[in-house]
Scaffold this motif. Structure first.
Motif, PDB file in Angstrom:
ATOM      1  N   LEU A 280      48.437  18.424 -43.405  1.00  0.00           N
ATOM      2  CA  LEU A 280      48.353  17.685 -42.177  1.00  0.00           C
ATOM      3  C   LEU A 280      49.012  18.490 -41.084  1.00  0.00           C
ATOM      4  O   LEU A 280      48.457  18.300 -39.940  1.00  0.00           O
ATOM      5  CB  LEU A 280      49.328  16.466 -42.323  1.00  0.00           C
ATOM      6  N   THR A 281      49.954  19.603 -41.167  1.00  0.00           N
ATOM      7  CA  THR A 281      50.342  20.143 -40.012  1.00  0.00           C
ATOM      8  C   THR A 281      49.590  21.069 -39.481  1.00  0.00           C
ATOM      9  O   THR A 281      49.428  21.028 -38.154  1.00  0.00           O
ATOM     10  CB  THR A 281      51.810  21.027 -40.849  1.00  0.00           C
ATOM     11  N   PRO A 282      48.820  21.927 -40.202  1.00  0.00           N
ATOM     12  CA  PRO A 282      47.461  22.702 -39.583  1.00  0.00           C
ATOM     13  C   PRO A 282      46.349  21.784 -38.829  1.00  0.00           C
ATOM     14  O   PRO A 282      45.949  22.064 -37.868  1.00  0.00           O
ATOM     15  CB  PRO A 282      47.023  23.630 -40.693  1.00  0.00           C
ATOM     16  N   ALA A 283      46.016  20.815 -39.659  1.00  0.00           N
ATOM     17  CA  ALA A 283      45.172  19.962 -39.083  1.00  0.00           C
ATOM     18  C   ALA A 283      45.708  19.542 -37.437  1.00  0.00           C
ATOM     19  O   ALA A 283      44.881  19.221 -36.544  1.00  0.00           O
ATOM     20  CB  ALA A 283      44.879  18.529 -39.847  1.00  0.00           C
ATOM     21  N   LEU A 284      46.862  18.910 -37.489  1.00  0.00           N
ATOM     22  CA  LEU A 284      47.400  18.253 -36.186  1.00  0.00           C
ATOM     23  C   LEU A 284      47.350  19.541 -35.032  1.00  0.00           C
ATOM     24  O   LEU A 284      46.943  19.341 -33.829  1.00  0.00           O
ATOM     25  CB  LEU A 284      48.750  17.850 -36.362  1.00  0.00           C
ATOM     26  N   MET A 285      47.905  20.637 -35.285  1.00  0.00           N
ATOM     27  CA  MET A 285      47.883  21.954 -34.558  1.00  0.00           C
ATOM     28  C   MET A 285      46.499  22.152 -34.171  1.00  0.00           C
ATOM     29  O   MET A 285      46.154  22.512 -33.170  1.00  0.00           O
ATOM     30  CB  MET A 285      48.637  23.139 -35.342  1.00  0.00           C
ATOM     31  N   GLY A 286      45.541  22.051 -34.886  1.00  0.00           N
ATOM     32  CA  GLY A 286      43.972  22.421 -34.716  1.00  0.00           C
ATOM     33  C   GLY A 286      43.588  21.493 -33.786  1.00  0.00           C
ATOM     34  O   GLY A 286      42.788  21.834 -32.784  1.00  0.00           O
ATOM     35  N   VAL A 287      43.568  20.232 -34.053  1.00  0.00           N
ATOM     36  CA  VAL A 287      43.218  19.054 -33.025  1.00  0.00           C
ATOM     37  C   VAL A 287      43.715  19.445 -31.644  1.00  0.00           C
ATOM     38  O   VAL A 287      43.234  19.259 -30.870  1.00  0.00           O
ATOM     39  CB  VAL A 287      43.500  17.924 -33.617  1.00  0.00           C
ATOM     40  N   ALA A 288      45.051  19.675 -31.708  1.00  0.00           N
ATOM     41  CA  ALA A 288      45.794  19.890 -30.534  1.00  0.00           C
ATOM     42  C   ALA A 288      45.121  20.954 -29.679  1.00  0.00           C
ATOM     43  O   ALA A 288      45.040  21.026 -28.305  1.00  0.00           O
ATOM     44  CB  ALA A 288      47.375  19.934 -30.526  1.00  0.00           C
ATOM     45  N   ALA A 289      45.157  22.224 -30.523  1.00  0.00           N
ATOM     46  CA  ALA A 289      44.437  23.484 -29.812  1.00  0.00           C
ATOM     47  C   ALA A 289      43.237  23.138 -29.271  1.00  0.00           C
ATOM     48  O   ALA A 289      42.867  23.641 -28.200  1.00  0.00           O
ATOM     49  CB  ALA A 289      44.628  24.519 -30.884  1.00  0.00           C
ATOM     50  N   LEU A 290      42.263  22.321 -29.808  1.00  0.00           N
ATOM     51  CA  LEU A 290      40.706  22.430 -29.418  1.00  0.00           C
ATOM     52  C   LEU A 290      40.759  21.098 -28.450  1.00  0.00           C
ATOM     53  O   LEU A 290      40.101  21.644 -27.261  1.00  0.00           O
ATOM     54  CB  LEU A 290      40.038  21.888 -30.736  1.00  0.00           C
ATOM     55  N   ALA A 291      41.620  20.182 -28.252  1.00  0.00           N
ATOM     56  CA  ALA A 291      41.704  19.394 -27.269  1.00  0.00           C
ATOM     57  C   ALA A 291      42.285  20.042 -26.065  1.00  0.00           C
ATOM     58  O   ALA A 291      41.745  19.667 -24.950  1.00  0.00           O
ATOM     59  CB  ALA A 291      42.813  18.205 -27.739  1.00  0.00           C
TER      60      ALA A 291
END
Length: 394
Positions: A280-291
């Motif tokens: 979950l931690t890298p998934a949330l960071m990845g979503v935030a970065a792409l957004a």
């Protein structure tokens, strides 16, 4: 190799908090040159690039110490080893404060790196000896909250004290914090006779355990993705989020607070599911970065995304340290050493990769590629990385 020892019946929370204070003191000392580089360089008569090597030598020494501590100290009571690292923090800070030249400064920063890498590599393994197995995730999250607090406090406090009393006095203050930590640890840390039989070859044996090498690869991807982003957080906030200097300072502070909250939240989430926390931690960071890179979210939307990123990253160190000790509970210190080396090398690789991407296409490219890497790492972790449950240490 010896069997894993019985878990403690009750929790030694005072000892856990003494380790958190130790991590805070070590990381604060590591970060201080970032806010004091200009006056340090001016007084020592060198360029800021040369003075900046005070950070580099600390990181390199931390990598080597993380690798070697378990094997070189295998016959020494763990309490004495931890106290020794705190003494190195005090000595390093004191001698940096009186350094007459750059060579002495760098040598003393090497001492700090030895203490930092060794202390960090042992932290999760020692937590297993201070609290019952079910409480280890909470204990590790408390210990590693010292990293988040240092991230919030060190740079602004160092800058303030440096302006107020000079950069040398700031390092004297770091030594004073080390003395307080040492006293606290003397009264709270129990005797912990060595139990494992770690040697240099043990590191290779641990790396070859089923699933461990793949997990380390996943951990490297997560950290490379994060540090490629984090190296360029300022230009991202200035150019994409459009903040001014005052807003930038406030947002970085709030990012640190979110990071701290994420560290503590991860301790709770780990008791529910290790695999979920890891993915979950890298998934949330990845979503935030792409957004941030691709979605016109407006200033408030961007701020929320940056805080989500900080919150998610707060759980990363806690989750991977817990994962390492669960994967190899019989050689937890060697596993912790490999985690330290992985993190430190990923910091260097992430910063280098971020620099190359920034040169190619600016902040948007950095955030887009890093976001993809983070989402890919989350998928790899969810599908392939082993995530053992708690086991009673009998």
């Amino acid at each position: 190799m010896e069997t894993v020892s019985p878990e403690p019946v009750s929790a030694s929370w005072a000892a856990v908090f003494s380790l958190a204070l130790g991590v805070f003191g070590l990381l604060t000392a590591e970060y201080l040159p970032a806010s004091l580089l200009t006056p340090m360089a001016a007084e020592l008569g060198v360029s800021e690039a040369v003075a900046g090597q005070a950070v580099t030598v600390t990181a390199v020494a931390a990598m080597l110490s993380g690798l070697l501590t378990a094997s070189l100290t295998r016959r020494i009571d763990r309490r004495l080893v931890l106290l020794g690292f705190t003494v190195l923090l005090i000595v390093s800070s004191l001698l940096v404060a009186v350094a007459a030249n750059t060579l002495m400064l760098l040598l003393m920063r090497v001492l700090l790196g030895v203490a930092l890498g060794g202390f960090w590599s042992m932290a999760a393994a020692v937590a297993m000896r201070l609290v019952p197995a079910a409480l280890v995730p909470r204990a590790v999250s408390i210990i590693f909250s010292g990293i988040a607090v240092a991230t919030i406090v060190a740079v602004p406090l160092g800058s303030y004290l440096g302006e107020l009393a000079g950069w040398r006095s700031t390092f004297l203050a770091a030594a004073g914090l080390g003395v307080l930590t040492l006293v606290f640890q003397l009264f709270t840390l129990p005797r912990m006779p060595p139990r494992a039989t770690a040697r240099l070859g043990t590191l290779w044996e641990v790396l070859r355990r089923p699933g461990f090498g793949l997990g380390i690869a996943g951990m490297l991807l997560v950290h490379i993705g994060h540090y490629a982003l984090f190296t360029y957080i300022r230009p991202a906030l200035e150019n994409v989020v459009k903040v001014d200097v005052d807003e930038l300072t406030l947002l970085l502070f709030v990012f640190g607070l979110a990071n701290f909250a994420g560290t503590l939240a991860a301790g709770w989430l780990l008791t529910k599911s290790l695999r979920l926390t890891l993915a979950l931690t890298p998934a949330l960071m990845g979503v935030a970065a792409l957004a941030v890179a691709l979605v016109p979210a407006g200033k408030i939307g961007y701020v929320i995304l940056v805080l989500l990123w900080g919150l998610a990253f707060g759980g990363v160190s806690v989750a991977w340290s817990n994962w390492a000790t669960r994967m190899v509970p019989d050689q937890a210190e060697s596993a912790g050493g490999l985690v330290v080396v992985g993190v430190q090398s990923a910091i260097a690789a992430g910063a280098a990769a971020g620099g190359a991407l920034f040169g190619l296409g600016g902040v948007v490219t950095v955030f887009t590629v890093s976001g993809v890497v983070l989402l890919a790492s989350a998928l790899l972790i969810a599908l392939r990385v082993a995530a053992p449950h708690h086991q009673s240490r009998t």
